[in-house]
Motif scaffolding. Structure first.
Motif, PDB file in Angstrom:
ATOM      1  N   ALA A  25       0.834  -1.199   0.000  1.00  0.00           N
ATOM      2  CA  ALA A  25       0.000   0.000   0.000  1.00  0.00           C
ATOM      3  C   ALA A  25       0.870   1.250   0.000  1.00  0.00           C
ATOM      4  CB  ALA A  25      -0.936  -0.005   1.196  1.00  0.00           C
ATOM      5  N   GLU A  26       0.503   2.213  -0.811  1.00  0.00           N
ATOM      6  CA  GLU A  26       1.175   3.509  -0.802  1.00  0.00           C
ATOM      7  C   GLU A  26       0.487   4.416   0.211  1.00  0.00           C
ATOM      8  OE1 GLU A  26       2.540   5.150  -4.648  1.00  0.00           O
ATOM      9  OE2 GLU A  26       1.310   3.569  -5.535  1.00  0.00           O
ATOM     10  N   THR A  27       1.143   5.515   0.527  1.00  0.00           N
ATOM     11  CA  THR A  27       0.576   6.473   1.482  1.00  0.00           C
ATOM     12  C   THR A  27       0.414   7.822   0.815  1.00  0.00           C
ATOM     13  OG1 THR A  27       1.578   5.363   3.389  1.00  0.00           O
ATOM     14  CG2 THR A  27       0.912   7.660   3.686  1.00  0.00           C
ATOM     15  N   VAL A  28      -0.786   8.369   0.905  1.00  0.00           N
ATOM     16  CA  VAL A  28      -1.005   9.734   0.449  1.00  0.00           C
ATOM     17  C   VAL A  28      -0.913  10.645   1.672  1.00  0.00           C
ATOM     18  CG1 VAL A  28      -3.525   9.429   0.597  1.00  0.00           C
ATOM     19  CG2 VAL A  28      -2.574  11.340  -0.700  1.00  0.00           C
ATOM     20  N   ARG A  29      -0.070  11.642   1.575  1.00  0.00           N
ATOM     21  CA  ARG A  29       0.161  12.573   2.681  1.00  0.00           C
ATOM     22  C   ARG A  29      -0.723  13.804   2.480  1.00  0.00           C
ATOM     23  NH1 ARG A  29       6.311  13.336   1.370  1.00  0.00           N
ATOM     24  NH2 ARG A  29       5.261  13.563  -0.636  1.00  0.00           N
ATOM     25  N   ILE A  30      -1.534  14.090   3.485  1.00  0.00           N
ATOM     26  CA  ILE A  30      -2.499  15.194   3.393  1.00  0.00           C
ATOM     27  C   ILE A  30      -2.266  16.155   4.549  1.00  0.00           C
ATOM     28  CG2 ILE A  30      -4.940  15.823   3.346  1.00  0.00           C
ATOM     29  CD1 ILE A  30      -5.555  13.035   2.304  1.00  0.00           C
ATOM     30  N   VAL A  59      -3.487   6.733   4.480  1.00  0.00           N
ATOM     31  CA  VAL A  59      -3.448   8.192   4.618  1.00  0.00           C
ATOM     32  C   VAL A  59      -2.600   8.565   5.827  1.00  0.00           C
ATOM     33  CG1 VAL A  59      -4.808  10.292   4.957  1.00  0.00           C
ATOM     34  CG2 VAL A  59      -5.759   8.383   3.642  1.00  0.00           C
ATOM     35  N   SER A  60      -1.728   9.544   5.654  1.00  0.00           N
ATOM     36  CA  SER A  60      -1.046  10.146   6.803  1.00  0.00           C
ATOM     37  C   SER A  60      -1.399  11.628   6.828  1.00  0.00           C
ATOM     38  CB  SER A  60       0.475   9.947   6.724  1.00  0.00           C
ATOM     39  OG  SER A  60       1.036  10.631   5.616  1.00  0.00           O
ATOM     40  N   TRP A  61      -1.683  12.135   8.024  1.00  0.00           N
ATOM     41  CA  TRP A  61      -2.168  13.501   8.209  1.00  0.00           C
ATOM     42  C   TRP A  61      -1.066  14.370   8.804  1.00  0.00           C
ATOM     43  CZ3 TRP A  61      -6.902  14.747   6.311  1.00  0.00           C
ATOM     44  CH2 TRP A  61      -7.785  13.704   6.047  1.00  0.00           C
ATOM     45  N   HIS A  62      -0.958  15.610   8.299  1.00  0.00           N
ATOM     46  CA  HIS A  62       0.124  16.491   8.724  1.00  0.00           C
ATOM     47  C   HIS A  62      -0.424  17.904   8.971  1.00  0.00           C
ATOM     48  CE1 HIS A  62       3.102  13.454   7.342  1.00  0.00           C
ATOM     49  NE2 HIS A  62       2.134  13.181   6.478  1.00  0.00           N
ATOM     50  N   GLU A  63      -0.352  18.346  10.208  1.00  0.00           N
ATOM     51  CA  GLU A  63      -0.840  19.689  10.523  1.00  0.00           C
ATOM     52  C   GLU A  63       0.195  20.723  10.103  1.00  0.00           C
ATOM     53  OE1 GLU A  63      -2.913  22.282  14.104  1.00  0.00           O
ATOM     54  OE2 GLU A  63      -2.066  20.308  14.541  1.00  0.00           O
ATOM     55  N   MET A  64      -0.287  21.830   9.555  1.00  0.00           N
ATOM     56  CA  MET A  64       0.598  22.899   9.073  1.00  0.00           C
ATOM     57  C   MET A  64       1.032  23.792  10.245  1.00  0.00           C
ATOM     58  SD  MET A  64      -1.159  24.138   5.504  1.00  0.00           S
ATOM     59  CE  MET A  64      -0.603  23.497   3.928  1.00  0.00           C
ATOM     60  N   VAL A  68       1.452  28.121   6.482  1.00  0.00           N
ATOM     61  CA  VAL A  68       0.880  27.538   5.279  1.00  0.00           C
ATOM     62  C   VAL A  68       1.862  27.560   4.108  1.00  0.00           C
ATOM     63  CG1 VAL A  68      -0.977  27.733   3.601  1.00  0.00           C
ATOM     64  CG2 VAL A  68      -1.455  28.133   6.019  1.00  0.00           C
ATOM     65  N   ILE A  69       2.371  28.727   3.778  1.00  0.00           N
ATOM     66  CA  ILE A  69       3.223  28.849   2.588  1.00  0.00           C
ATOM     67  C   ILE A  69       4.523  28.055   2.729  1.00  0.00           C
ATOM     68  CG2 ILE A  69       4.533  30.469   1.168  1.00  0.00           C
ATOM     69  CD1 ILE A  69       2.259  32.456   1.535  1.00  0.00           C
ATOM     70  N   PRO A  70       5.236  28.126   3.879  1.00  0.00           N
ATOM     71  CA  PRO A  70       6.449  27.299   3.997  1.00  0.00           C
ATOM     72  C   PRO A  70       6.165  25.810   3.848  1.00  0.00           C
ATOM     73  CG  PRO A  70       6.433  28.994   5.696  1.00  0.00           C
ATOM     74  CD  PRO A  70       5.083  29.032   5.034  1.00  0.00           C
ATOM     75  N   THR A  71       5.042  25.343   4.380  1.00  0.00           N
ATOM     76  CA  THR A  71       4.698  23.928   4.259  1.00  0.00           C
ATOM     77  C   THR A  71       4.439  23.551   2.811  1.00  0.00           C
ATOM     78  OG1 THR A  71       3.715  23.964   6.471  1.00  0.00           O
ATOM     79  CG2 THR A  71       3.113  22.129   5.040  1.00  0.00           C
ATOM     80  N   MET A  72       3.729  24.418   2.088  1.00  0.00           N
ATOM     81  CA  MET A  72       3.402  24.112   0.691  1.00  0.00           C
ATOM     82  C   MET A  72       4.639  24.182  -0.200  1.00  0.00           C
ATOM     83  SD  MET A  72      -0.304  26.021   0.418  1.00  0.00           S
ATOM     84  CE  MET A  72      -0.786  25.286  -1.143  1.00  0.00           C
ATOM     85  N   THR A  73       5.496  25.134   0.034  1.00  0.00           N
ATOM     86  CA  THR A  73       6.694  25.249  -0.801  1.00  0.00           C
ATOM     87  C   THR A  73       7.670  24.103  -0.528  1.00  0.00           C
ATOM     88  OG1 THR A  73       7.671  26.797   0.799  1.00  0.00           O
ATOM     89  CG2 THR A  73       6.535  27.744  -1.080  1.00  0.00           C
ATOM     90  N   ALA A  74       7.625  23.538   0.674  1.00  0.00           N
ATOM     91  CA  ALA A  74       8.503  22.412   1.005  1.00  0.00           C
ATOM     92  C   ALA A  74       8.059  21.121   0.338  1.00  0.00           C
ATOM     93  CB  ALA A  74       8.547  22.210   2.517  1.00  0.00           C
ATOM     94  N   ARG A  75       6.778  21.069  -0.086  1.00  0.00           N
ATOM     95  CA  ARG A  75       6.206  19.898  -0.755  1.00  0.00           C
ATOM     96  C   ARG A  75       6.394  18.631   0.082  1.00  0.00           C
ATOM     97  NH1 ARG A  75       7.753  19.266  -6.877  1.00  0.00           N
ATOM     98  NH2 ARG A  75       6.025  17.813  -6.691  1.00  0.00           N
ATOM     99  N   ALA A  76       6.196  18.763   1.385  1.00  0.00           N
ATOM    100  CA  ALA A  76       6.342  17.633   2.293  1.00  0.00           C
ATOM    101  C   ALA A  76       5.112  16.737   2.299  1.00  0.00           C
ATOM    102  CB  ALA A  76       6.621  18.141   3.717  1.00  0.00           C
TER     103      ALA A  76
END
Length: 316
Positions: A25-30, A59-64, A68-76
């Motif tokens: 199984a793969e994991t989608v990170r949200i 599914v793995s869940w990740h709180e920002m 917001v912007i640093p998390t999105m630009t990091a593409r984690a």
């Protein structure tokens, strides 16, 4: 060969298949943030895990927590939390390869510029020379820029303090900043707890405040059915939140650190939670936001929204 042996062998074979499926199984990170009502609802009820398991995904869940912007630009993560309309403008300017795949329809009253109760600031023009808190690159940032222009002011006429909400709230309470541009649930909470007054929100035509859901472009290309599944779950969660406001508020209250149920119901009243595909007209509105930020020298470069990537999760 005994029946018992055959049964045991069949059981071992079935267990091996299940283990192999689980192992592969793969994991989608949200990611999610405090204002991500629909994602938090899905995280709590386990609906996404149930729907994605047949597709071979956990599914793995990740709180920002880092912003917001640093998390999105990091593409984690693979699929990003719903963000205000201004945020993708900044990520595009930073050359982050993201794809729009959903939006929540306009909620113009779900963010506002506030003044403390009893403040002499009575209208927007009174912000001249004042200290204003806002999170950089947020929808509330655009709301502030647009409303300053409406009052005949520019960002250079005020003192802007770039603060995350958890830092802006104590600064607002102590009078370190004279006004605060912010969104729900922070907006509704400070209104209820302090009697803060709304100087302006988007209902004056300055901001539609649509929230967008984005996915890493490579992930969308490789796993379109995962994106479609997340979209369908978001739509259903949005309909449930609006239809059963009391129960959804009771679910969110402890997760939002005890925000009272009636306050959350007020938030639900002014937030659309109407999940739809992203249209060309949405990108036209995004272009207006990008132009406003570029004119105020708040973007590192001008950008063209026509180059932004979109994915229609309703297409066959």
């Amino acid at each position: 060969m005994s029946v018992r042996f055959l049964a045991r062998a069949a059981a071992v074979a079935a267990a091996t298949v299940l283990f192999a499926a689980s192992a592969s199984a793969e994991t989608v990170r949200i990611s999610f943030q405090r204002s991500s009502t629909l994602l938090i609802t899905l995280k709590t009820n386990g609906e996404l895990e149930k729907r994605l398991k047949p597709l071979g995904f956990d599914v793995s869940w990740h709180e920002m927590t880092a912003g917001v912007i640093p998390t999105m630009t990091a593409r984690a993560v693979d699929i990003h939390a719903d963000v205000a309309d201004a945020v993708p403008v900044f990520t595009q300017a930073a050359n982050v390869d993201l794809t729009y795949f959903a939006k929540e329809s306009a909620s113009p009253k779900a963010q506002a510029i506030l003044a403390p109760k009893g403040s002499p600031i009575a209208e927007l023009k009174d912000l001249n020379g004042k200290r204003i808190g806002v999170q950089k690159g947020s929808g509330a940032h655009f709301l502030l820029v647009a409303n300053l222009a409406r009052a005949g002011l520019s960002v250079s006429d005020v003192q802007i303090s770039y603060l995350q909400p958890q830092d802006a709230r104590p600064a607002f309470d102590r009078g370190v900043i004279d006004a605060w541009s912010v969104w729900d649930p922070y907006l509704a909470q400070v209104e209820a707890e302090t009697g803060a007054r709304v100087l302006a929100d988007g209902s004056n035509g300055t901001s539609t405040y649509k929230r967008y859901y984005l996915v890493n472009s490579e992930f969308a290309a490789q796993h379109p059915q995962v994106v479609r599944t997340v979209y369908a779950a978001l739509q259903e969660a949005g309909r449930w939140v609006k239809a059963d406001r009391r129960r959804s508020a009771e679910l969110l209250s402890p997760l939002w650190k005890g925000v009272p149920v009636p306050v959350i119901e007020a938030i639900t009243e002014r937030r659309s939670y109407d999940v739809q595909p992203v249209l060309a007209e949405d990108l036209a509105t995004q272009q207006e936001i990008a132009d406003a930020f570029a004119e105020s020298n708040l973007l590192p470069k001008a950008i063209e929204l026509k180059s932004a990537k979109t994915f229609d999760p309703t297409a066959p």
